[in-house]
Design an enzyme around this catalytic site. Structure first.
Site, PDB file in Angstrom:
ATOM      1  N   ALA A  10      -9.330   6.628   5.209  1.00 30.57           N
ATOM      2  CA  ALA A  10      -9.596   6.697   3.953  1.00 30.57           C
ATOM      3  C   ALA A  10      -8.457   7.490   3.097  1.00 30.57           C
ATOM      4  CB  ALA A  10     -11.121   6.991   3.483  1.00 30.57           C
ATOM      5  N   HIS A 175      10.181  -0.631  13.317  1.00 27.16           N
ATOM      6  CA  HIS A 175       9.939  -0.413  11.926  1.00 27.16           C
ATOM      7  C   HIS A 175      10.529   1.220  12.005  1.00 27.16           C
ATOM      8  CE1 HIS A 175       8.255   0.494   8.219  1.00 27.16           C
ATOM      9  NE2 HIS A 175       7.403   1.238   8.468  1.00 27.16           N
TER      10      HIS A 175
END
Length: 309
Positions: A10, A175
Site C-alpha cells: 500500500a 528493466h
C-alpha cells in the site's frame, strides 16, 4: 459480478494503482500491506472519492490475505523502495524474501489468479514469483516494458513536439541499465523515428530512457517513481480483464524465443483473459540481438544469486 484485483503493498505504487483501477471502474480492489492501518486508511479515503468521481468500486484495505481470496489478478508491488545511490541490485536479497512470502500467500488464497509483478529488481522478482507460485508462465507477468516504453515515448514526443498519442515505442530486455530501446521499431504517426531524429540525439534519448527511474529518484531524493509505474501496471490489468489481446512489452518467461531460455526478459506480449497469450517475435539486427543477450545475462546473474535461475 465485478472482477476483483488485489494489490499487495500500500505504498505509493500500490495505492496509486488502486486509484487508477477505481478511476477506470475496472474492478473491486483489495489493498493489502503488512503495516496495520495504512491500507485501511488509504482504501477508506479512496472509497470516499467514488461518489465524487461517480464510480462504483469496492475498495478494501486489509492486513489479512483471507480478504484477497478469489482475486482475478494480483498486482505485487511489495518490497523496499530504491533510495538515492542504491542500484536495483541492492534491493535483491530483501525483496527476494518479501516476494517469496507474498507469492505463497496470494496463490494459496487465489489459486486461479494472474500475477503481475512490479517489485524491483523487476525481472529477478518475476522469476522468483514464477518459481515460487507453481503457476504456468502465462499467469506470471512482469511489468517493465510498458513503463520503459512510456518513458521513451514521452522523450520522443517532447523532442518532436507532437502528441504522445502519435508516438509508439518498444523497449526490450531487462528493466534496468541494460534495457534495449528499439528505435528502429519506434514511430511517430507511423513514420520511423530514425528518419526524424538524428542518431546522436536518438542515442541520448535511449540512454535517458534506460536511466529513467534513477533520474526521478535523484529529483525526489526520498522516494522513487510511482505515477507511471502504477499506470503501466493498470494498463496490463485492463488488457487482461477486458480480454483486449493488446500487444504490450512485458517481462515474460522465455522458452527459446529470441534464443533465450529459462529466464524472464522484456519482449512484446499479447495480453488477454488468459494472461500472456502470445509472445511476438520480431527480427532483430545482430547488434540488437547482442544487446538483448547482454541484458538477459545481467538478469541471469541476479537470478543465480538468489537461486532462481
Amino acid at each position: 459480478m465485478r472482477k476483483k484485483v488485489t494489490i499487495v503493498g500500500a505504498g505509493n505504487v500500490g495505492a496509486t494503482a488502486a486509484h487508477w483501477i477505481a478511476a477506470k471502474e475496472l474492478a473491486d480492489v483489495v489493498l493489502i500491506d503488512v503495516i496495520e492501518g495504512v491500507p485501511q486508511g488509504k482504501a477508506l479515503d479512496l472509497s470516499q472519492a467514488m461518489p465524487i468521481e461517480k464510480r462504483d468500486c469496492s475498495i478494501v484495505g486489509t492486513n489479512d490475505y483471507a480478504d484477497t481470496a478469489n482475486s482475478d489478478i494480483v498486482v505485487i508491488t511489495a518490497g523496499i523502495a530504491r533510495k538515492p545511490g542504491m542500484s536495483r541490485d541492492d534491493l535483491l536479497n530483501t525483496n527476494f524474501k518479501i516476494m517469496s512470502e507474498v507469492v505463497e500467500k496470494v496463490v494459496k488464497a487465489s489459486p486461479n489468479t494472474i500475477l503481475i509483478i512490479v517489485s524491483n529488481p523487476l525481472d529477478a522478482m518475476a522469476q522468483t514469483a514464477f518459481k515460487k507460485a507453481g503457476l504456468p508462465r502465462e499467469r506470471v507477468i512482469g511489468m517493465a516494458g510498458v513503463l520503459d516504453s512510456a518513458r521513451f515515448r514521452t522523450f520522443i514526443a517532447e523532442e518532436l513536439k507532437v502528441s504522445v498519442e502519435n508516438v509508439t515505442a518498444f523497449v526490450l530486455g531487462g528493466h534496468g541499465d541494460t534495457m534495449v530501446p528499439l528505435s528502429r521499431y519506434s514511430t511517430m504517426a507511423g513514420i520511423p523515428i530514425t528518419e526524424l531524429i538524428e542518431p546522436t540525439r536518438l542515442k541520448e534519448l535511449e540512454t535517458r530512457t534506460a536511466n529513467g527511474g534513477a533520474e526521478i529518484v535523484k529529483h525526489l531524493k526520498t522516494g522513487s517513481a510511482y505515477y507511471a509505474p502504477s499506470a503501466a501496471a493498470v494498463e496490463m490489468v485492463e488488457a487482461i480483464l477486458k480480454d483486449k489481446k493488446k500487444i504490450l512489452p512485458c517481462a515474460a518467461y522465455l522458452q527459446g524465443e529470441y534464443g533465450i531460455s529459462g529466464l524472464y526478459v522484456g519482449v512484446p506480449c499479447k495480453l488477454g483473459a488468459k494472461g500472456l497469450e502470445q509472445i511476438i517475435e520480431i527480427k532483430l539486427t545482430a547488434e540488437e540481438q547482442t544487446a538483448l543477450n547482454k541484458s538477459a545475462e545481467a538478469v541471469r546473474e541476479l537470478c543465480t544469486v538468489i537461486g532462481v535461475a
